[in-house]
Scaffold this motif. Structure first.
Motif, short mmCIF file in Angstrom:
data_model
loop_
_atom_site.label_atom_id
_atom_site.label_comp_id
_atom_site.label_asym_id
_atom_site.label_seq_id
_atom_site.Cartn_x
_atom_site.Cartn_y
_atom_site.Cartn_z
N LEU A 108 -37.64 -21.67 3.92
CA LEU A 108 -36.57 -22.21 4.77
C LEU A 108 -35.47 -21.17 4.96
O LEU A 108 -34.95 -21.01 6.07
N GLY A 109 -35.15 -20.45 3.90
CA GLY A 109 -34.17 -19.37 4.02
C GLY A 109 -34.63 -18.33 5.03
O GLY A 109 -33.85 -17.89 5.89
N ASN A 110 -35.89 -17.94 4.96
CA ASN A 110 -36.44 -16.98 5.92
C ASN A 110 -36.37 -17.50 7.35
O ASN A 110 -36.13 -16.74 8.28
N TYR A 111 -36.58 -18.79 7.51
CA TYR A 111 -36.49 -19.38 8.85
C TYR A 111 -35.11 -19.11 9.46
O TYR A 111 -34.99 -18.64 10.59
N PHE A 112 -34.06 -19.39 8.70
CA PHE A 112 -32.70 -19.20 9.22
C PHE A 112 -32.33 -17.71 9.34
O PHE A 112 -31.62 -17.33 10.27
N ILE A 113 -32.82 -16.89 8.43
CA ILE A 113 -32.54 -15.45 8.49
C ILE A 113 -33.25 -14.80 9.67
O ILE A 113 -32.63 -14.04 10.43
N GLU A 114 -34.54 -15.08 9.83
CA GLU A 114 -35.32 -14.46 10.91
C GLU A 114 -34.77 -14.80 12.29
O GLU A 114 -34.89 -14.01 13.22
N ARG A 115 -34.14 -15.96 12.43
CA ARG A 115 -33.57 -16.35 13.71
C ARG A 115 -32.10 -15.95 13.84
O ARG A 115 -31.43 -16.31 14.77
N LYS A 116 -31.65 -15.21 12.84
CA LYS A 116 -30.31 -14.61 12.82
C LYS A 116 -29.17 -15.62 12.81
O LYS A 116 -28.08 -15.36 13.32
N PHE A 117 -29.42 -16.79 12.22
CA PHE A 117 -28.35 -17.76 12.03
C PHE A 117 -27.51 -17.41 10.81
O PHE A 117 -26.30 -17.63 10.81
N VAL A 118 -28.16 -16.88 9.79
CA VAL A 118 -27.48 -16.48 8.56
C VAL A 118 -28.12 -15.20 8.02
O VAL A 118 -29.19 -14.79 8.49
N THR A 119 -27.48 -14.62 7.03
CA THR A 119 -28.03 -13.46 6.35
C THR A 119 -28.44 -13.86 4.93
O THR A 119 -28.05 -14.94 4.45
N GLN A 120 -29.16 -12.99 4.26
CA GLN A 120 -29.50 -13.26 2.87
C GLN A 120 -28.24 -13.35 2.03
O GLN A 120 -28.14 -14.17 1.12
N ALA A 121 -27.25 -12.52 2.34
CA ALA A 121 -25.97 -12.58 1.61
C ALA A 121 -25.30 -13.94 1.79
O ALA A 121 -24.74 -14.48 0.83
N ASP A 122 -25.38 -14.50 3.00
CA ASP A 122 -24.83 -15.84 3.24
C ASP A 122 -25.51 -16.87 2.33
O ASP A 122 -24.86 -17.73 1.74
N LEU A 123 -26.84 -16.78 2.25
CA LEU A 123 -27.59 -17.74 1.44
C LEU A 123 -27.31 -17.54 -0.05
O LEU A 123 -27.20 -18.52 -0.79
N ASP A 124 -27.20 -16.29 -0.47
CA ASP A 124 -26.88 -16.02 -1.89
C ASP A 124 -25.53 -16.59 -2.25
O ASP A 124 -25.37 -17.20 -3.32
N THR A 125 -24.54 -16.44 -1.37
CA THR A 125 -23.21 -16.99 -1.60
C THR A 125 -23.28 -18.51 -1.64
O THR A 125 -22.67 -19.16 -2.51
N LEU A 126 -24.01 -19.11 -0.70
CA LEU A 126 -24.16 -20.56 -0.67
C LEU A 126 -24.70 -21.08 -2.00
O LEU A 126 -24.15 -22.02 -2.59
N VAL A 127 -25.76 -20.47 -2.47
CA VAL A 127 -26.40 -20.90 -3.72
C VAL A 127 -25.40 -20.78 -4.87
O VAL A 127 -25.27 -21.70 -5.70
N SER A 128 -24.67 -19.69 -4.93
CA SER A 128 -23.72 -19.50 -6.04
C SER A 128 -22.58 -20.50 -5.97
O SER A 128 -22.07 -20.93 -7.02
N ARG A 129 -22.20 -20.94 -4.79
CA ARG A 129 -21.10 -21.89 -4.65
C ARG A 129 -21.55 -23.33 -4.91
O ARG A 129 -20.76 -24.14 -5.39
N LEU A 130 -22.81 -23.65 -4.60
CA LEU A 130 -23.26 -25.04 -4.75
C LEU A 130 -23.99 -25.33 -6.04
O LEU A 130 -24.17 -26.50 -6.38
N LYS A 131 -24.41 -24.32 -6.76
CA LYS A 131 -25.14 -24.59 -8.01
C LYS A 131 -24.21 -24.81 -9.17
O LYS A 131 -23.14 -24.45 -9.29
#
Length: 131
Positions: A108-131
């Motif tokens: 799912l992360g790759n889905y959003f990254i490949e379509r340029k909605f978010v970056t891996q850094a965005d997802l890493d930050t999200l995970v660190s903030r929500l976990k």
């Protein structure tokens, strides 16, 4: 405040409106202190899909997400919500049945990254903030 529709989250989850919606929510979470409040008219459809996507991006399994989503049927709102609607949305994004998904978080992360909605850094930050 983010405005979206029932149709967008279930039937047009591969569209740019849904991708931008999730990107905006991820950006908000990444740039604002919690707690975060996600809600729609009933708290099941748009809220449920958004929460499910965020949970998946943070590493929840499909079985956990499906069971949590199905609990909305116990709310007594007399509008039945079945996990199959959510499954349809996820399968459209991933391009395959859920039982073929090996790593939901990554795919799912790759889905959003490949379509340029978010970056891996965005997802890493999200995970660190929500976990």
């Amino acid at each position: 405040f983010i405005d979206t529709s029932y149709n967008t989250v279930y039937y047009n989850s591969t569209g740019s409106d849904f991708g931008k919606l999730m990107a905006d929510i991820i950006s908000f979470i990444n740039t604002h202190p919690g707690p975060y409040y996600i809600h729609c008219r009933l708290g099941t459809d748009r809220t449920g899909v958004t929460s499910a996507v965020l949970a998946a991006l943070c590493g929840a399994s499909w079985d956990e997400i499906r069971a949590d989503y199905q609990k909305t049927n116990e709310m007594g709102i007399k509008e039945f919500r079945d996990y199959r609607l959510l499954q349809y949305s996820f399968e459209k994004m991933l391009g395959k049945p859920m039982d073929e998904v090996q790593n939901l978080q990554k795919e799912l992360g790759n889905y959003f990254i490949e379509r340029k909605f978010v970056t891996q850094a965005d997802l890493d930050t999200l995970v660190s903030r929500l976990k």
